[in-house]
Design an enzyme around this catalytic site. Structure first.
Site, PDB file in Angstrom:
ATOM      1  N   ARG A 171     112.845  78.288  31.771  1.00 42.75           N
ATOM      2  CA  ARG A 171     112.916  76.958  31.122  1.00 42.75           C
ATOM      3  C   ARG A 171     114.341  76.393  31.100  1.00 42.75           C
ATOM      4  O   ARG A 171     114.760  75.777  30.123  1.00 42.75           O
ATOM      5  CB  ARG A 171     112.351  77.008  29.691  1.00 42.75           C
ATOM      6  CG  ARG A 171     110.915  77.453  29.604  1.00 42.75           C
ATOM      7  CD  ARG A 171     109.940  76.479  30.268  1.00 42.75           C
ATOM      8  NE  ARG A 171     108.640  77.128  30.393  1.00 42.75           N
ATOM      9  CZ  ARG A 171     108.220  77.727  31.514  1.00 42.75           C
ATOM     10  NH1 ARG A 171     108.953  77.714  32.603  1.00 42.75           N
ATOM     11  NH2 ARG A 171     107.044  78.307  31.548  1.00 42.75           N
ATOM     12  N   SER A 220     105.136  74.041  23.919  1.00 42.75           N
ATOM     13  CA  SER A 220     105.767  75.162  23.221  1.00 42.75           C
ATOM     14  C   SER A 220     107.071  74.706  22.565  1.00 42.75           C
ATOM     15  O   SER A 220     107.926  74.121  23.228  1.00 42.75           O
ATOM     16  CB  SER A 220     106.092  76.287  24.201  1.00 42.75           C
ATOM     17  OG  SER A 220     104.892  76.786  24.734  1.00 42.75           O
ATOM     18  N   GLU A 290     112.759  75.478  22.703  1.00 48.33           N
ATOM     19  CA  GLU A 290     112.559  74.936  24.056  1.00 48.33           C
ATOM     20  C   GLU A 290     112.656  73.402  23.939  1.00 48.33           C
ATOM     21  O   GLU A 290     113.187  72.737  24.816  1.00 48.33           O
ATOM     22  CB  GLU A 290     111.173  75.352  24.563  1.00 48.33           C
ATOM     23  CG  GLU A 290     110.911  74.964  25.993  1.00 48.33           C
ATOM     24  CD  GLU A 290     109.601  75.556  26.516  1.00 48.33           C
ATOM     25  OE1 GLU A 290     109.339  76.763  26.297  1.00 48.33           O
ATOM     26  OE2 GLU A 290     108.845  74.791  27.133  1.00 48.33           O
TER      27      GLU A 290
END
Ligand SMILES: Cc1cc2nc3c(=O)[nH]c(=O)nc-3n(C[C@H](O)[C@H](O)[C@H](O)COP(=O)(O)OP(=O)(O)OC[C@H]3O[C@@H](n4cnc5c(N)ncnc54)[C@H](O)[C@@H]3O)c2cc1C
Length: 297
Positions: A171, A220, A290
């Site tokens: 990510r 998320s 995130e």
């Protein structure tokens, strides 16, 4: 001429002032962006960037706004929306997509041309640019697995990066938090049959539906603290269903925060803070967001 007038004189961009950001983010919360521009061409995008540079104004490029939490205090600079730059086409044997194209459009193009690989990414509500920056992925596949090159615009120049130079990680990529604007990404996909590709898309859509909640979210909230999963830790800490104002930890998936009508960015922020503190206290694990904060919190 002042900054607003200079922006208004850019013909390849559509400018608005005091734009409500809850309309442009998947969490549906946040205050106003002082300046907001839709870049209608690369020339327009370059003019927007140059104008910010001359007036020393900060800017933030957004795609679909599915991984950002914009502060209730808003954003005191220019938000650049590059979704009008959305072409997907062939360049030799590679597929080249403009950064503002949706992943859905890219996947549809691949399907129509019998090209396989990126099916697992279907259902991620991202633009190509946003997905490249975040190295978006699902079910063991990441967008970087299929990328050959990325092109950016910075200081009036176009730069090419090979996949290795993009420094993709879990990510993340070299572009996260940087001023460079991604304008194109190229993909190498594999020849296949439409029925096989369609079946893959269907399987991943069903998988996604079975694990992810519906409602306004940013996907998320936290990165997985490998080898554990953030969702599992949040569930084990008994935080599913825990709410602050109009923001709630999803009952279906612990790593999702769902906002209801009337929720504020502060509700989401305070809930994230609480979850982090609780997970540290119970498991001595530091969760890392995130989702990205935009503006002051
Ligand atoms: C329901 C839901 C499900 C999700 N599922 C997944 C999933 O399975 N896997 C996953 O990885 N993510 C998932 N996400 C999160 C999100 O979709 C991804 O992080 C996605 O990559 C963000 O893309 P975006 O276009 O919305 O980017 P934005 O949220 O608009 O921006 C994200 C970051 O990228 C930067 N950026 C965007 N475009 C450019 C550009 N052209 N040049 C430079 N910087 C740029 C922004 O400044 C910001 O820093 C999900 C989100 C939701 C709401």
């Amino acid at each position: 001429m002042g900054f607003s007038e200079e922006l208004a004189s850019i013909t390849h961009a559509k400018i608005s002032l005091d734009e409500q950001m809850d309309k442009h983010t998947a969490l549906r919360v946040g205050g106003v962006a002082k300046y907001y521009a839709k870049a209608n061409s690369l020339h327009g995008l370059n003019q927007l960037l140059e104008t910010c540079k001359s007036y020393k104004k900060h800017y933030k490029v957004l795609g679909n706004g599915t991984n950002v939490l914009v502060s209730d205090k808003g954003f005191d600079g220019l938000i650049i929306d590059i979704r009008p730059l959305s072409d997907v086409f062939f360049k030799r044997d590679e597929v080249r997509a403009s950064a503002g194209a949706s992943l859905e459009k890219l996947i549809k193009f691949a399907y129509e041309h019998k090209l396989s690989g990126i099916e697992a990414l279907s259902g991620i509500p991202a633009t190509v640019g946003g997905a490249v920056v975040m190295n978006a992925g699902a079910f063991g596949h990441n967008i970087c697995d299929y990328i050959t090159t990325v092109e950016t615009l910075c200081d009036g120049k176009i730069k090419f990066y090979s996949k290795e130079e993009c420094k993709f990680g879990y990510r993340t990529s070299r572009f996260l938090g940087k001023k460079e604007v991604i304008i194109f990404a190229s993909f190498k996909l594999n020849e296949s049959e439409r029925e096989i590709i369609r079946a893959g898309i269907k399987t991943y859509a069903e998988l996604r539906k079975s694990v992810q909640p519906t409602g306004s979210s940013c996907g998320s909230v936290f990165k997985n603290p490998k080898p554990s999963s953030a969702g599992a830790l949040i569930e084990r800490a008994g935080l599913k269903g825990f709410a602050v104002g109009g923001a709630t930890v999803s009952e279906k998936h612990g790593n999702f925060i769902i906002t209801e009508r009337g929720a504020s960015a502060t509700d989401v922020y305070l809930l994230i803070k609480y979850v982090k503190e609780k997970i540290k206290e119970v498991f001595d694990v530091d969760l890392v967001e995130e989702v990205e904060y935009v503006g002051e919190f």
